[in-house]
Design an enzyme around this catalytic site. Sequence first.
Site: not given
Length: 216
Positions: A18, A20, A47, A73-74, A181
């Site tokens: 991820d 981010h 993500d 999910n983001h 995740h």
Amino acid sequence: MLIEHEANIRGRDFFVGDIHGQHRLLQEAMRRVGLDPATDRLFSVGDLIDRGTDSLVCLSLASRPWFHAVRGNHEELARSALREGEDSTAWALWMINGGGWVARSGVGEVRKILDEALRHLPHAREIAIAGKRVGMVHAEPPADWSRLADADPETLVWGRARIQRRDETPVAGVDAVVVGHTIVERPLTLGNVHYIDTGAFCTGHLTLVDARELLG
């Protein structure tokens, strides 16, 4: 739901956890392994955005020909928030989960880049690597990869049941699956599922690994 990739006969394949919005960490990791976008491929567990200042730049990677991500999910949080508007519960949920960068980037620009990115963000990918079939989803694979079409998309993007119970039952119908995740201290393998989210936004450690090394 699924995009399939044939073996890379020109270069190497890598998986990354991820991101981010941590574009600097990604660039550093790519330099360390000498990743060449002309021949190598980078597979991202999703993500790309939130909690990091370079979220818009990271989101735009989704349309690069060498970068292949699945939906996290983001990305789903952002999609729902932008669809329902700034006065919605979905917007508040996105803000709580790191979506504040949208104020700096501008709602219109974020919506445009996200709409383009989502065209390149399936729920799952399958990659041929060293004679093996490797699946990739953001959070939780189905028990049988051949039943992927019947899987609940929300579980693929949000699920944590397997890792919470430390389930070492291999996913049937595929040689291995790579997911993100859930933050782990270091890459973790349970059965044939590889967890590679090492919490770049809070630990400063972004896992980027050669696919052949990951698969042993």
